[in-house]
Design an enzyme around this catalytic site. Structure first.
Site, PDB file in Angstrom:
ATOM      1  N   LYS A 156       0.847  -1.191   0.000  1.00  5.85           N
ATOM      2  CA  LYS A 156       0.000   0.000   0.000  1.00  5.85           C
ATOM      3  C   LYS A 156       0.887   1.246   0.000  1.00  5.85           C
ATOM      4  CE  LYS A 156       0.673   1.731   4.284  1.00  5.85           C
ATOM      5  NZ  LYS A 156       1.471   2.946   4.411  1.00  5.85           N
ATOM      6  N   VAL A 193      11.552  -4.096   2.116  1.00  8.09           N
ATOM      7  CA  VAL A 193      11.416  -4.184   3.574  1.00  8.09           C
ATOM      8  C   VAL A 193      11.670  -2.814   4.205  1.00  8.09           C
ATOM      9  CG1 VAL A 193      12.357  -5.287   5.652  1.00  8.09           C
ATOM     10  CG2 VAL A 193      12.146  -6.596   3.520  1.00  8.09           C
ATOM     11  N   GLY A 219       7.772   1.689   4.324  1.00 10.40           N
ATOM     12  CA  GLY A 219       6.555   2.488   4.407  1.00 10.40           C
ATOM     13  C   GLY A 219       5.480   2.007   3.453  1.00 10.40           C
ATOM     14  N   LEU A 220       5.567   0.716   3.040  1.00  4.44           N
ATOM     15  CA  LEU A 220       4.638   0.156   2.058  1.00  4.44           C
ATOM     16  C   LEU A 220       3.761  -0.946   2.645  1.00  4.44           C
ATOM     17  CD1 LEU A 220       7.146  -0.095  -0.938  1.00  4.44           C
ATOM     18  CD2 LEU A 220       5.425   1.688  -0.556  1.00  4.44           C
ATOM     19  N   ASP A 273      -1.977  -1.086  10.113  1.00  2.59           N
ATOM     20  CA  ASP A 273      -2.184  -1.228   8.668  1.00  2.59           C
ATOM     21  C   ASP A 273      -2.822  -2.559   8.286  1.00  2.59           C
ATOM     22  OD1 ASP A 273      -1.230   1.253   7.830  1.00  2.59           O
ATOM     23  OD2 ASP A 273       0.838   0.558   7.619  1.00  2.59           O
TER      24      ASP A 273
END
Length: 310
Positions: free
Chosen positions: A11, A100, A103-104, A141
């Protein structure tokens, strides 16, 4: 059914605003979360041994109890002990494609896939809402990663409201392999530096902030979305990691619709007008920054979260 394979999409944050402090120690947030087609592949398999085992093809990722995918499996064994006794342990294999510490939400998406996969293997019949409640116990998240798509997230990020899908809009994503940003560090540093301007009345703001970008999403207008993208954490991350700031400036100079850091970084993404432009931007970024430490991806926005392959 002895095993399931799932696709776990990454994301990006199209919007991240820190409103204030919460009594539980977290921050009150308003975020726009968006799934992209860069994804990990997760296989969850029954085991004859009553234990959880993680395998991963990326040596950067721990395969012990600190891995959030392990924590997801452990949560399922504690929440559904009778199913654990009946079906046995779990072997989880992670084919890692999402960078890694980027922020995804790569770890969160892996955990979401494990929750869904174990639920299917054990025939638990869990709804998306029930999976999201379980996911919130693992991280802010994780609930979003289960259903994915486009959503506004409030609270500490776990309270979700779906927005119209922005799928098929292309982005270029960039991340230095050697730079990893700790999410707790980013939020703690922001609190230390900017707490004096936090709003005390967080409840009255939930519908006000971010309304311009929500309108742009409803209108499905990428140019307008780009205009209202925002991330509070850029202030603290880019002041420490100057390469991230310079990377964003390269995207700006190449004329993309808009560019921003995702989450706590250090990934930078740029909204593009088409797949062709995205490929051209990727090529030009590589020409401008020939450093092989820099990973570059062309990806597109998608309207879903975890998907079952087999």
């Amino acid at each position: 059914m002895e095993s399931v394979t799932l696709i776990a999409p990454a994301k990006i944050n199209l919007y991240l605003e820190i409103i204030g402090n919460r009594s539980d120690g977290y921050h009150e947030l308003i975020m726009i979360l968006q799934s992209i087609d860069l994804a990990d592949k997760i296989n969850v398999q029954k085991s004859s041994i009553d234990r959880i085992r993680i395998r991963c093809d990326n040596p950067q990722l721990p395969t012990n109890k600190s891995n959030i995918a392990y924590k997801a499996a452990a949560l399922m064994t504690s929440e559904f002990p009778e199913a654990f006794v009946k079906h046995g342990g779990l072997n989880i294999t992670i084919n890692k494609h999402i960078p890694v510490s980027a922020g995804l939400a790569g770890g969160s998406s892996d955990a979401a896939a494990v929750l869904l996969g174990v639920g299917l293997l054990w025939n638990l019949g869990l709804t998306q809402s029930e999976l999201e409640i379980l996911g919130a116990k693992l991280g802010s998240d994780v609930p979003f990663c289960i259903g994915g798509g486009t959503a506004i997230a409030t609270g500490r990020g776990e309270q979700l409201s779906a927005l119209p899908s922005l799928e098929n809009i292309y982005i270029v994503l960039a991340k230095y392999r050697s730079i990893a940003v700790s999410t707790p560090w980013a939020y703690t540093t922001h609190r230390q530096e900017f707490e004096n301007i936090y709003n005390k009345d967080t409840q009255s703001l939930a519908a006000v902030h971010s309304r311009d970008i929500v309108k742009a999403i409803v209108n499905r207008d990428p140019k307008e979305v780009a205009q209202f993208m925002y991330n509070d954490l850029e202030k603290v991350v880019m002041s420490k990691y100057t390469l991230v700031l310079e990377l964003k400036e390269v995207f700006v100079n190449l004329g993309v619709l808009g560019t921003m850091m995702s989450g706590s970084g250090p990934s930078i993404f740029a909204l593009c007008e088409s797949k062709q432009q995205a490929e051209e931007i990727k090529y030009n970024v590589r020409k401008t920054i020939p450093n092989q430490d820099l990973e570059l991806f062309v990806s597109q926005l998608i309207g879903h979260g975890i998907q079952l392959v087999s």
